[in-house]
Design a protein around this motif. Structure first.
Motif, mmCIF file in Angstrom:
data_model
loop_
_atom_site.group_PDB
_atom_site.id
_atom_site.type_symbol
_atom_site.label_atom_id
_atom_site.label_comp_id
_atom_site.label_asym_id
_atom_site.label_seq_id
_atom_site.Cartn_x
_atom_site.Cartn_y
_atom_site.Cartn_z
ATOM 1 N N TYR A 241 -10.163 -19.785 -11.796
ATOM 2 C CA TYR A 241 -9.233 -19.818 -10.512
ATOM 3 C C TYR A 241 -9.039 -21.213 -10.073
ATOM 4 N N LYS B 52 -9.589 -13.010 -13.000
ATOM 5 C CA LYS B 52 -8.253 -12.839 -12.856
ATOM 6 C C LYS B 52 -7.396 -13.257 -14.198
ATOM 7 N N ALA C 99 -7.878 -9.839 -16.076
ATOM 8 C CA ALA C 99 -7.233 -8.617 -15.595
ATOM 9 C C ALA C 99 -5.857 -8.354 -15.516
ATOM 10 N N GLN D 25 -1.898 -7.238 -14.554
ATOM 11 C CA GLN D 25 -1.248 -7.370 -13.244
ATOM 12 C C GLN D 25 -0.929 -6.094 -12.342
ATOM 13 N N TRP E 125 -4.891 -2.295 -10.154
ATOM 14 C CA TRP E 125 -6.030 -2.582 -9.106
ATOM 15 C C TRP E 125 -5.725 -2.486 -7.747
ATOM 16 N N ILE F 64 -9.539 -10.359 -8.120
ATOM 17 C CA ILE F 64 -8.554 -9.693 -8.946
ATOM 18 C C ILE F 64 -7.610 -9.160 -8.393
ATOM 19 N N GLN G 264 -1.833 -10.098 -7.583
ATOM 20 C CA GLN G 264 -2.043 -9.652 -8.809
ATOM 21 C C GLN G 264 -0.756 -10.194 -9.920
ATOM 22 N N ASN H 59 -2.293 -12.555 -12.333
ATOM 23 C CA ASN H 59 -3.425 -11.993 -13.252
ATOM 24 C C ASN H 59 -2.965 -12.416 -14.646
ATOM 25 N N ASN H 60 -4.009 -12.072 -15.472
ATOM 26 C CA ASN H 60 -3.743 -11.925 -16.773
ATOM 27 C C ASN H 60 -3.505 -13.226 -17.667
ATOM 28 N N TYR I 67 -12.252 -5.503 -8.494
ATOM 29 C CA TYR I 67 -10.959 -5.709 -7.823
ATOM 30 C C TYR I 67 -11.333 -6.862 -6.900
ATOM 31 N N SER J 189 -14.097 -12.394 -8.470
ATOM 32 C CA SER J 189 -13.552 -13.434 -9.219
ATOM 33 C C SER J 189 -14.270 -13.835 -10.546
#
Length: 315
Positions: free
Chosen positions: A212, A221, A224, A226, A229, A238, A242, A245-246, A292, A295
């Motif tokens: 992050y 994140k 995980a 999107q 969560w 996470i 969102q 994310n990913n 969720y 981090s």
């Protein structure tokens, strides 16, 4: 000089995403080997089987069935059928799998799984979903060594397995062959990742700016998905923003798990738990957890009676 096998694929295609993950070699429609051999060099438009003398060949460890080498003394390609070496005189061709660009098709049930290349590893980008659902409404409803792959589906609903994948007890997942890095119930050519292989992947993400803010080990994140969560108000978690994310493409969902004490299901959309093939003793095994409201990715021990998710990794 190495023996050259040319391939009818473009340089651009073979170099995409850092190159292919595996190239299987077939002789007269029979699988005889792949490019994971230490005696094979990979190039943009061809592979090379490097020459080995009769002495070198005789000293090969194993060798495994399907080993394919260029025998320099005989000036010929030879292959090992599991018992003896044979000269090859026929047609060779290649089957290339591009991780991240092609789906894995499980020949057992024809299910397709997205794949993702992270560093030099190829992972399934979806949770494994193989087997027959068994009801989970009591602690004694264990998956058993009965020759049938069994799975739990969250809240005993098959549709949840379609979305989140199956939940497996560790011994069932390992197909009752309790060897680190074993195939378990993964498709042929894939296996249950060890805790060390998980660490390789996590270290790659940490070292290549997936944390992050671009640095550090807070890579949850990036792993995980999107969606699926719960929300969090803390940046870096996470569940916060969102849509960001990913970044890795791993697409971890908030699958929850199956509890051992009463057979209940818990933590849907709150957390996901992935088994590794690494055992700590006869009762506990390493697993990874994403939440969720966190981090980072946690490494913990759990009883092998829990029902967790699994991602397979390419051999």
């Amino acid at each position: 000089m190495c023996f050259v096998i040319c391939m009818s694929i473009s340089v651009h295609a073979i170099s995409q995403n850092g190159g292919f993950s595996v190239m299987n070699v077939y002789a007269n429609d029979v699988y005889v080997g792949d490019t994971t051999s230490n005696h094979t060099e990979i190039h943009p438009s061809h592979i090379q089987l490097c020459p080995m003398s009769d002495v070198d060949i005789a000293n090969l460890p194993g060798p495994e069935k399907g080993t394919l080498v260029y025998a320099s003394d005989a000036d010929a390609i030879v292959y090992y059928n599991g018992d003896s070496w044979y000269y090859f005189d026929g047609t060779l061709y290649m089957e290339v799998f591009y991780c991240g660009y092609e789906t894995l098709i499980d020949s057992r049930d024809s299910k397709e799984y997205n794949t993702v290349k992270i560093g030099n590893q190829c992972w399934m980008a979806e949770n494994l979903n193989i087997g027959t659902m068994v009801a989970s409404n009591a602690p004694g409803n264990w998956q058993t060594d009965n020759g049938i792959i069994e799975k739990y589906c969250y809240n005993n609903q098959n549709t949840n397995c379609d979305t989140y994948g199956g939940l497996y007890q560790w011994r069932e997942l390992m197909n009752y062959v309790l060897v680190e890095g074993g195939q378990g119930i993964c498709p042929n050519g894939w296996h249950v990742p060890s805790t060390g292989e998980w660490s390789v992947m996590q270290n790659y993400l940490s070292d290549n700016g997936f944390g992050y803010g671009g640095s550090g080990n807070d890579i949850a994140k990036a792993l995980a998905s999107q969606n699926t969560w719960n929300s969090s108000t803390t940046p870096g978690h996470i569940g916060n923003d969102q849509s960001s994310n990913n970044a890795s493409g791993f697409s971890a969902l908030g699958t929850g798990f199956r509890w051992t004490d009463d057979g209940s299901f818990q933590h849907l959309n709150q957390a996901t738990y992935f088994w590794t093939s690494t055992a700590t003793d006869g009762t506990f095994n390493f697993r990874r957890r994403l939440r969720y409201d966190q981090s980072t990715v946690e490494t913990l021990n759990s009883s092998h009676l829990f029902g967790f998710s699994v991602r397979c990794i390419l051999d």
